[in-house]
Design an enzyme around this catalytic site. Structure first.
Site, PDB file in Angstrom:
ATOM      1  N   ARG A  70       0.818  -1.213   0.000  1.00 44.50           N
ATOM      2  CA  ARG A  70       0.000   0.000   0.000  1.00 44.50           C
ATOM      3  C   ARG A  70       0.855   1.267   0.000  1.00 44.50           C
ATOM      4  O   ARG A  70       0.590   2.220  -0.729  1.00 44.50           O
ATOM      5  CB  ARG A  70      -0.935   0.005   1.218  1.00 44.50           C
ATOM      6  N   CYS A  76      -5.429  -3.238   8.090  1.00 44.79           N
ATOM      7  CA  CYS A  76      -4.329  -2.383   7.603  1.00 44.79           C
ATOM      8  C   CYS A  76      -4.879  -0.974   7.502  1.00 44.79           C
ATOM      9  O   CYS A  76      -5.861  -0.737   6.781  1.00 44.79           O
ATOM     10  CB  CYS A  76      -3.854  -2.855   6.225  1.00 44.79           C
ATOM     11  N   ASN A  77      -4.263  -0.034   8.218  1.00 43.82           N
ATOM     12  CA  ASN A  77      -4.748   1.348   8.172  1.00 43.82           C
ATOM     13  C   ASN A  77      -4.552   1.974   6.795  1.00 43.82           C
ATOM     14  O   ASN A  77      -5.472   2.589   6.249  1.00 43.82           O
ATOM     15  CB  ASN A  77      -4.014   2.198   9.217  1.00 43.82           C
ATOM     16  N   THR A  78      -3.350   1.800   6.221  1.00 42.60           N
ATOM     17  CA  THR A  78      -3.052   2.464   4.946  1.00 42.60           C
ATOM     18  C   THR A  78      -4.040   2.018   3.861  1.00 42.60           C
ATOM     19  O   THR A  78      -4.453   2.820   3.021  1.00 42.60           O
ATOM     20  CB  THR A  78      -1.595   2.189   4.514  1.00 42.60           C
ATOM     21  N   ALA A  79      -4.461   0.740   3.904  1.00 36.49           N
ATOM     22  CA  ALA A  79      -5.406   0.217   2.899  1.00 36.49           C
ATOM     23  C   ALA A  79      -6.740   0.948   2.934  1.00 36.49           C
ATOM     24  O   ALA A  79      -7.519   0.872   1.976  1.00 36.49           O
ATOM     25  CB  ALA A  79      -5.618  -1.277   3.101  1.00 36.49           C
ATOM     26  N   THR A  97       2.172   5.116   8.955  1.00 41.82           N
ATOM     27  CA  THR A  97       3.125   5.176   7.846  1.00 41.82           C
ATOM     28  C   THR A  97       3.028   6.553   7.183  1.00 41.82           C
ATOM     29  O   THR A  97       1.996   7.228   7.278  1.00 41.82           O
ATOM     30  CB  THR A  97       2.815   4.112   6.768  1.00 41.82           C
ATOM     31  N   LYS A 127       7.642  -5.880   9.543  1.00 36.84           N
ATOM     32  CA  LYS A 127       7.134  -6.735   8.466  1.00 36.84           C
ATOM     33  C   LYS A 127       8.109  -7.873   8.154  1.00 36.84           C
ATOM     34  O   LYS A 127       7.711  -8.890   7.594  1.00 36.84           O
ATOM     35  CB  LYS A 127       6.828  -5.912   7.205  1.00 36.84           C
TER      36      LYS A 127
END
Lengths: 233, 233
Positions: free
Chosen positions: A49, A83-86, A128, A167
């Site tokens: 992402r 997933c926050n960014t997603a 991020t 990760k």
């Protein structure tokens, strides 16, 4: 009867395990059968992402859509995304299916807004760079009338490196732990009262940070929301 | 391209998380995308296996079949079952679908058989009474030409109670830890050289047992098998 939960996961797998564990631990249960039916699509092949947002890399949207559709076909009653960014693609994902998708970012913002009277100073976002650039949390906080503090650019670089290390499995031995500890101490002396883990990898470092700032964890907040929605009449 | 893994889980959820985590940790990976695509059906509503075997309770077979069929329809290439006792219905489950199901019990027996020269004495099985009554491990060990030691009846009672406590979330505070420690010490002085966790709840207690017997963990052995099969050319 409790609802069936769907989780889009694999971004990364350790963060998915963390959400899964937090849901199980938040569920009032004394036997297996008291727990929730949860279908998890741990799909790490979803393209990264951060790179998609910052470097115009391959879009993760087609595989994210694949995943929510798989969960809907499997019979889940609602979906969450680990997933926050997603969440940058949230609207497109919700449009692709009929079952509701609960939004981790807005859940976290509302949760903190409900507790804002207990906060005597600003909340620092640990996310991020991609999440920050897309204004996901800034917009959600603004919608709740809350301010949000962001790390300095060089602090943000450290955070992004730490997330990449998580990760690849580095938690207790993460090479950026000491720098993050210093950064939190500095913000604490400047009046910051809490941090918000707005990246599902970040709470994996919480046990190793040894700092006294109040901690909000979007993953844990989402886990509570999942249990509440799944067990609602 | 790596194969997609299916896990029948929820028996109980903490044991499913343990298998999931062991697969992730056994996967050689530095980025999210190196990890395996895993679809997990955490389905705790599957009726209790122990009661079905020992007390003629409701059969878990229909819901187990539902779960393997859900995973097959979702596109997995093979399936594993995160519960040793549920392997009593293994043949029926394999018959219900076309994709292979890998058998945790026979994987564990073969794994130990390959290392039997390193063992100077018997292996003690830590499993539920139901798993023991169905001879799942005794038969698998006999097929590999290995002997297997079983706990005394009063020790087995303690183990079954400990497993029920794990299912209600008691790990570090499990009220049977001290008794299990004593039991393992007694077996060690009598020549036992290793224990085999043949119940997916049992390895959750391993961090709190502080005993020097060699430990075999059917969950960890299955996790290695999953990674090997999923990444095989």
């Amino acid at each position: 009867m409790a609802k069936t939960v769907g989780i889009v996961g694999g971004m990364g797998p350790l963060a998915t395990i963390d959400l899964f564990r937090k849901i199980v631990e938040s569920t009032p249960a004394t036997t297996d059968q008291d727990h929730l039916h949860i279908i998890i699509d741990n799909y790490p092949q979803i393209p990264p992402r951060v790179e998609a947002i910052l470097e115009r890399g391959e879009s993760p949207l087609p595989k994210l859509v694949e995943s929510v559709c798989l969960l809907e076909r499997a019979g889940v009653d609602f979906i969450v995304i680990a997933c926050n960014t997603a969440h940058y693609w949230f609207t497109d994902l919700q449009k692709a299916i009929r079952v509701p998708v609960y939004n981790m970012v807005s859940c976290a913002a509302s949760y903190i807004a409900e507790r804002s009277e207990e906060l005597s100073g600003p909340v620092l976002l640990l996310a991020t760079l991609a999440t920050i650039r897309t204004n996901l949390y800034q917009d959600a906080f603004a919608a709740c009338g809350l301010g949000l503090q962001l790390p300095e650019p060089q602090e943000q670089e450290v955070l992004d490196k730490a997330v990449r290390e998580i990760k690849s499995g580095e938690l207790a031995q993460n090479p950026y732990l000491a720098e993050i500890r210093l950064m939190l101490d500095k913000h604490a002396t400047e009046g910051t009262v809490a941090v918000l883990a707005g990246c599902t990898e970040v709470p994996l470092l919480f046990p190793y940070l040894g700092n006294t700032l109040k901690r909000f964890d979007a993953t844990a907040i989402l886990a509570e929301k999942v249990v509440k929605e799944a067990t609602a009449e």
